[in-house]
Motif scaffolding. Structure first.
Motif, mmCIF file in Angstrom:
data_model
loop_
_atom_site.group_PDB
_atom_site.id
_atom_site.type_symbol
_atom_site.label_atom_id
_atom_site.label_comp_id
_atom_site.label_asym_id
_atom_site.label_seq_id
_atom_site.Cartn_x
_atom_site.Cartn_y
_atom_site.Cartn_z
ATOM 1 N N THR A 130 0.837 -1.200 0.000
ATOM 2 C CA THR A 130 0.000 0.000 0.000
ATOM 3 C C THR A 130 0.871 1.248 0.000
ATOM 4 N N PRO A 131 0.671 2.165 -0.946
ATOM 5 C CA PRO A 131 1.461 3.403 -0.941
ATOM 6 C C PRO A 131 1.160 4.248 0.298
ATOM 7 N N GLY A 132 2.128 5.064 0.685
ATOM 8 C CA GLY A 132 1.935 5.984 1.795
ATOM 9 C C GLY A 132 2.095 5.310 3.146
ATOM 10 N N PRO A 133 1.889 6.084 4.229
ATOM 11 C CA PRO A 133 2.027 5.509 5.571
ATOM 12 C C PRO A 133 0.934 4.490 5.853
ATOM 13 N N VAL A 134 1.316 3.420 6.548
ATOM 14 C CA VAL A 134 0.376 2.350 6.901
ATOM 15 C C VAL A 134 0.628 1.947 8.346
ATOM 16 N N LEU A 135 -0.453 1.776 9.105
ATOM 17 C CA LEU A 135 -0.356 1.222 10.461
ATOM 18 C C LEU A 135 -0.987 -0.157 10.462
ATOM 19 N N LEU A 136 -0.159 -1.175 10.735
ATOM 20 C CA LEU A 136 -0.609 -2.564 10.802
ATOM 21 C C LEU A 136 -0.747 -2.952 12.268
ATOM 22 N N ASP A 137 -1.977 -3.039 12.743
ATOM 23 C CA ASP A 137 -2.269 -3.318 14.148
ATOM 24 C C ASP A 137 -2.556 -4.806 14.297
ATOM 25 N N VAL A 138 -1.616 -5.546 14.875
ATOM 26 C CA VAL A 138 -1.726 -6.998 14.964
ATOM 27 C C VAL A 138 -1.904 -7.392 16.426
ATOM 28 N N LEU A 139 -3.023 -8.032 16.734
ATOM 29 C CA LEU A 139 -3.287 -8.466 18.109
ATOM 30 C C LEU A 139 -2.502 -9.743 18.382
ATOM 31 N N THR A 140 -1.435 -9.584 19.134
ATOM 32 C CA THR A 140 -0.535 -10.705 19.405
ATOM 33 C C THR A 140 -0.800 -11.283 20.790
ATOM 34 N N ASN A 141 -0.294 -12.484 20.977
ATOM 35 C CA ASN A 141 -0.485 -13.222 22.223
ATOM 36 C C ASN A 141 0.217 -12.509 23.386
ATOM 37 N N PRO A 142 -0.523 -12.073 24.412
ATOM 38 C CA PRO A 142 0.105 -11.345 25.528
ATOM 39 C C PRO A 142 0.927 -12.227 26.451
ATOM 40 N N ASP A 143 0.776 -13.545 26.353
ATOM 41 C CA ASP A 143 1.478 -14.449 27.268
ATOM 42 C C ASP A 143 2.681 -15.121 26.624
ATOM 43 N N GLU A 144 3.082 -14.624 25.461
ATOM 44 C CA GLU A 144 4.259 -15.188 24.795
ATOM 45 C C GLU A 144 5.487 -14.973 25.660
ATOM 46 N N VAL A 145 6.322 -15.998 25.749
ATOM 47 C CA VAL A 145 7.516 -15.933 26.581
ATOM 48 C C VAL A 145 8.749 -16.030 25.690
ATOM 49 N N ALA A 146 9.666 -15.079 25.847
ATOM 50 C CA ALA A 146 10.952 -15.136 25.163
ATOM 51 C C ALA A 146 11.959 -15.734 26.131
ATOM 52 N N VAL A 147 12.335 -17.005 25.911
ATOM 53 C CA VAL A 147 13.244 -17.683 26.832
ATOM 54 C C VAL A 147 14.646 -17.125 26.656
ATOM 55 N N PRO A 148 15.321 -16.703 27.744
ATOM 56 C CA PRO A 148 16.679 -16.163 27.627
ATOM 57 C C PRO A 148 17.656 -17.196 27.105
ATOM 58 N N ALA A 149 18.848 -16.730 26.721
ATOM 59 C CA ALA A 149 19.859 -17.624 26.155
ATOM 60 C C ALA A 149 20.280 -18.709 27.140
ATOM 61 N N LYS A 150 20.366 -18.380 28.429
ATOM 62 C CA LYS A 150 20.723 -19.384 29.447
ATOM 63 C C LYS A 150 19.820 -19.168 30.661
ATOM 64 N N PRO A 151 18.578 -19.652 30.571
ATOM 65 C CA PRO A 151 17.639 -19.439 31.673
ATOM 66 C C PRO A 151 18.140 -20.092 32.953
ATOM 67 N N THR A 152 17.905 -19.406 34.063
ATOM 68 C CA THR A 152 18.344 -19.920 35.352
ATOM 69 C C THR A 152 17.199 -20.638 36.052
ATOM 70 N N VAL A 153 17.565 -21.474 37.014
ATOM 71 C CA VAL A 153 16.554 -22.154 37.810
ATOM 72 C C VAL A 153 15.700 -21.133 38.549
ATOM 73 N N GLU A 154 16.349 -20.059 39.031
ATOM 74 C CA GLU A 154 15.613 -19.023 39.761
ATOM 75 C C GLU A 154 14.572 -18.359 38.874
ATOM 76 N N GLN A 155 14.919 -18.102 37.621
ATOM 77 C CA GLN A 155 13.963 -17.490 36.707
ATOM 78 C C GLN A 155 12.781 -18.419 36.454
ATOM 79 N N GLY A 156 13.084 -19.700 36.222
ATOM 80 C CA GLY A 156 12.015 -20.666 35.977
ATOM 81 C C GLY A 156 11.096 -20.805 37.176
#
Length: 585
Positions: free
Chosen positions: A538-564
C-alpha cells in the motif's frame, strides 16, 4: 548586506548539508523558522511533540554519521527535547539542539516560561551555551557543531527570542571542516595480543557497532582464528547475512544458547568495538582482550587482561599482521567454531518452527497453546518473520524498547543494505515511530519499517499526524499485546504476579484511519501473511495493528533455575488472583 543571527545559523547548517530540522514552532524560534521557510533545500518538519523531534534528529544522525538538528522553544519546549537528546547522547551520535529562550534582558528574572537551559542540559550535552550577543556568531555555532561532531554527542545552543532578528557584525561563512583521526594502539601491545591469541585454542569474538566500518577485516580475523562471532544488537547491522559464516547471533536476555555457549566455552574472549553492559553474560575464567577507541571503556564491564585503545579497523589489521598461526604451521582447529555454528543453526530451525503460522495446529503447538495461548492470539514470532519476508533488502528498521526488539532481534535478519536504529543504550519507550519519521525524511523512496510496541506507540501517538502531513510512507507494525510486555516478563521472572502492565488500547488501525493513514487490523492468524503483504504494497504511511499473544515468553539464552521457579510462582499467583476476582466462589 549584513545577515541576522537566524540567517547566519540557517545558512551555516544548509552549507553543512543539513536538510531537515525537526521541532515545534514557538515565539522564540520565529526568526529561525522563518529563515528555514525561505531557504532552498532545507525543510522544517513540524512535529507534535519535541521529544519526537529529538528522536527523529538522532535517527538521521545515526544513519548518516553526520549532524542531526532539532529545535525547541522557550521553557517547556526545550524541556520536551530532553529524552530524545539523552537517547542521542547514549547512542554517541552528533545532534545540535537549538533552544529558544526568554528575551536577553529578562534572563534570571524568573520570567514567564524561563528555564535555565545551560543547567537543564548540563548532563546530556557535550557543549551548551547561551548566545548573549550577535557578535558571538559564527564562532559559537562553529564550536557547538565541531564539539558535537568530534565528541559524537549533543550540543545545545540557546538563542534568546530577541536576538534572532539582530544583525551579526562580522558576516563571514561558518567553517566546520574536521579531519577524522585514526588512532592505533602501541605496537608492542598489539604484538602481545597476537601472541595470546596464537596460543589460545578457543577464541570467541564479541563484536559491537564500533567494528561496523571494519567488517571485512573482522571477518578475516574470525577466519584466521576460527572464532565464532557473537554480535551485540547494534552489530546485527553489518554483520548478519549470508556473507558471514562466523556469526552466532546475540547474547543476553534477547540472545540464544549458541551465543551463550560460544562465550562460556572460550579460553580467550576478544571484544571489538563494544561496551556490552550486561556483566552476567560475560564468561568467567578466560583471557579477555578488548579493543576500543575510548580508553575509559576498557575493563569497565569485565576484567580485561589486555586493552588496546585505537580504531577497530586499524587495530584488527595490525593484529592480522602479527598473528603467526598455529605452532606447527598447520590449519587451526575449527571445532569451537563449527560447534557454535551447529548449535546456532539448530536454534534457528527451532525458532523458525515457532514462527510458522501453522505451528499451533500441530501436536506440540496445541499442547503449548493450551498453556500460553488459550485465546489463539497471533504469535509475535510469526508477525516478525512475516515482516522479515516482506521487507526490502535495503529497508531501515526501527524498534521500540521491549518485546518488539526481542522479536526483531530473533526473526529479522539485517541482510543486504538493511539498517537498524533503536533506543538500545537509553532503553526509552516511544522511540520507534519518531525515529522512523526521521529516517523516512532522509529518503522518501526507501522503505522504513517501525516495530512498535503498543505502549510505546500510544505514548507519542500524536506524531502519527506528522507522518500523514509529511506524506511519509513509513510502515508501522504494532505488536498489540495489550501489555507492557517486557515489564510483565520481568515481574514474572522475579516471582511477582503481573501488575500495572495491562493496557486498555483503542483500535489503533481505526485511530490511524481517522488520522488519514491506512489502518489494517489483524486478529486472525490465517490472515497474517496476506495482511503484512497488503501493508507493504500500500502506498503511503500504513499502520498494521496486529493483536498478538500477551502471554508469549521469550526464553533467555541461558535461563536460570531461579527465573524458571519465579515464573512458575508468578503464574500460580496470577491464577489465584484471577479466581479470586470472579464471582464464582
Amino acid at each position: 548586506m549584513a545577515r541576522t543571527v537566524a540567517r547566519v545559523v540557517v545558512d551555516a547548517l544548509s552549507e553543512l548539508g543539513v536538510r531537515q530540522v525537526f521541532g515545534v514552532v514557538g515565539d522564540a524560534l520565529n526568526p529561525l523558522t522563518d529563515a528555514l521557510r525561505t531557504t532552498d533545500g532545507m525543510e522544517w518538519v513540524g512535529c507534535r511533540h519535541e521529544e519526537a523531534a529529538a528522536f527523529a534528529a538522532s535517527a538521521q544522525s545515526q544513519l548518516t554519521d553526520t549532524l542531526g538538528v532539532c529545535m525547541g522553544t522557550v521553557g517547556p519546549g526545550s524541556v520536551h527535547l530532553l529524552n530524545g537528546l539523552y537517547d542521542a547522547a547514549k547512542s554517541r551520535t552528533p545532534v545540535l539542539a537549538i533552544a529558544g529562550q526568554v528575551p536577553l534582558a529578562e534572563l534570571g528574572s524568573d520570567y514567564f516560561q524561563e528555564v535555565d537551559n545551560d543547567a537543564l542540559f548540563a548532563d546530556v550535552a557535550v557543549f551548551r551555551a547561551t548566545l548573549t550577543s550577535p557578535g558571538q556568531l559564527p564562532q559559537m555555532l562553529e564550536t557547538a557543531v565541531r564539539t558535537a561532531l568530534s565528541r559524537k554527542g549533543v550540543a545545545v545552543l540557546t538563542v534568546p527570542g530577541d536576538l534572532g532578528d539582530q544583525e551579526v557584525p562580522e558576516d563571514r561563512p561558518a567553517r566546520f571542516r574536521l579531519s577524522e583521526p585514526v588512532s592505533r594502539p602501541d605496537e608492542e601491545a598489539v604484538a602481545e595480543a597476537a601472541r595470546r591469541l596464537d596460543s589460545s585454542e578457543r577464541v570467541t569474538l564479541l563484536v559491537g557497532r564500533g567494528a561496523r566500518a571494519a567488517r571485512e577485516d573482522v571477518l578475516a580475523l574470525a577466519d584466521r582464528l576460527a572464532a565464532p562471532m557473537v554480535l551485540t544488537l547494534k552489530a546485527k547491522e553489518g554483520f548478519e547475512g549470508e556473507g558471514n559464516p562466523f556469526q552466532v547471533g546475540q547474547t543476553g536476555l534477547i540472545g540464544n544458547p549458541a551465543a551463550a555457549s560460544a562465550l562460556q566455552d572460550a579460553d580467550t574472549l576478544l571484544m571489538l568495538g563494544t561496551d556490552f553492559p550486561y556483566r552476567d553474560w560475560y564468561p568467567q575464567g578466560c583471557t579477555v582482550i578488548q579493543v576500543d577507541t575510548e580508553a575509559a571503556h576498557i575493563g569497565r564491564r569485565v576484567p580485561v587482561d589486555l586493552g588496546l585503545v585505537g580504531d577497530t579497523g586499524a587495530t584488527v589489521r595490525d593484529l592480522l599482521r602479527h598473528l603467526a598461526g598455529t605452532a606447527d604451521g598447520g590449519a587451526r582447529d575449527r571445532s569451537h567454531l563449527d560447534g557454535a555454528r551447529r548449535r546456532f543453526e539448530q536454534w534457528r530451525a527451532g525458532q523458525a518452527r515457532l514462527a510458522d503460522p501453522a505451528h499451533d495446529h500441530g501436536l506440540v503447538g496445541r499442547l503449548r497453546s493450551a498453556l500460553d495461548n488459550r485465546d489463539h492470539g497471533i504469535r509475535p514470532e510469526a508477525l516478525a518473520a512475516a515482516v522479515d519476508r516482506a521487507a526490502a533488502d535495503d529497508a531501515v528498521f526501527t524498534s521500540d524498547t521491549g518485546m518488539a526488539t526481542v522479536w526483531l532481534s530473533r526473526f529479522v535478519e539485517m541482510r543486504g543494505a538493511r539498517r537498524l536504529i533503536g533506543s538500545y543504550n537509553l532503553g526509552s519507550m516511544a522511540n520507534a515511530m519518531p525515529q522512523a519519521l526521521g529516517a523516512q525524511c532522509l529518503d522518501r523512496n526507501r522503505q522504513v519499517v517501525a516495530f512498535c510496541g503498543d505502549g510505546g506507540l500510544s505514548m507519542l501517538l500524536g506524531d502519527l499526524m506528522t507522518l500523514r502531513s509529511g506524506k511519509l510512507p513509513v510502515k508501522l507494525v504494532v505488536f498489540d499485546n495489550r501489555r507492557l510486555g517486557m515489564v510483565k516478563l520481568e515481574q514474572e521472572q522475579a516471582g511477582l504476579p503481573e501488575f500495572g502492565t495491562v493496557l486498555d488500547n483503542p483500535d489503533f488501525a481505526a485511530v490511524a484511519t481517522a488520522m488519514g493513514i491506512t489502518g489494517i487490523r489483524v486478529t486472525d492468524p490465517t490472515e497474517l501473511e496476506a495482511s503484512v503483504r497488503r501493508a507493504f504494497d500500500t502506498p503511503g504511511p500504513v499502520l498494521l495493528d496486529v493483536l498478538t499473544n500477551p502471554d508469549e515468553v521469550a526464553v533467555p539464552a541461558k535461563p536460570t533455575v531461579e527465573q524458571g521457579w519465579g515464573f512458575a510462582v508468578a503464574k500460580m499467583k496470577e491464577a489465584v488472583r484471577s479466581l479470586g476476582d470472579t464471582d464464582d466462589r
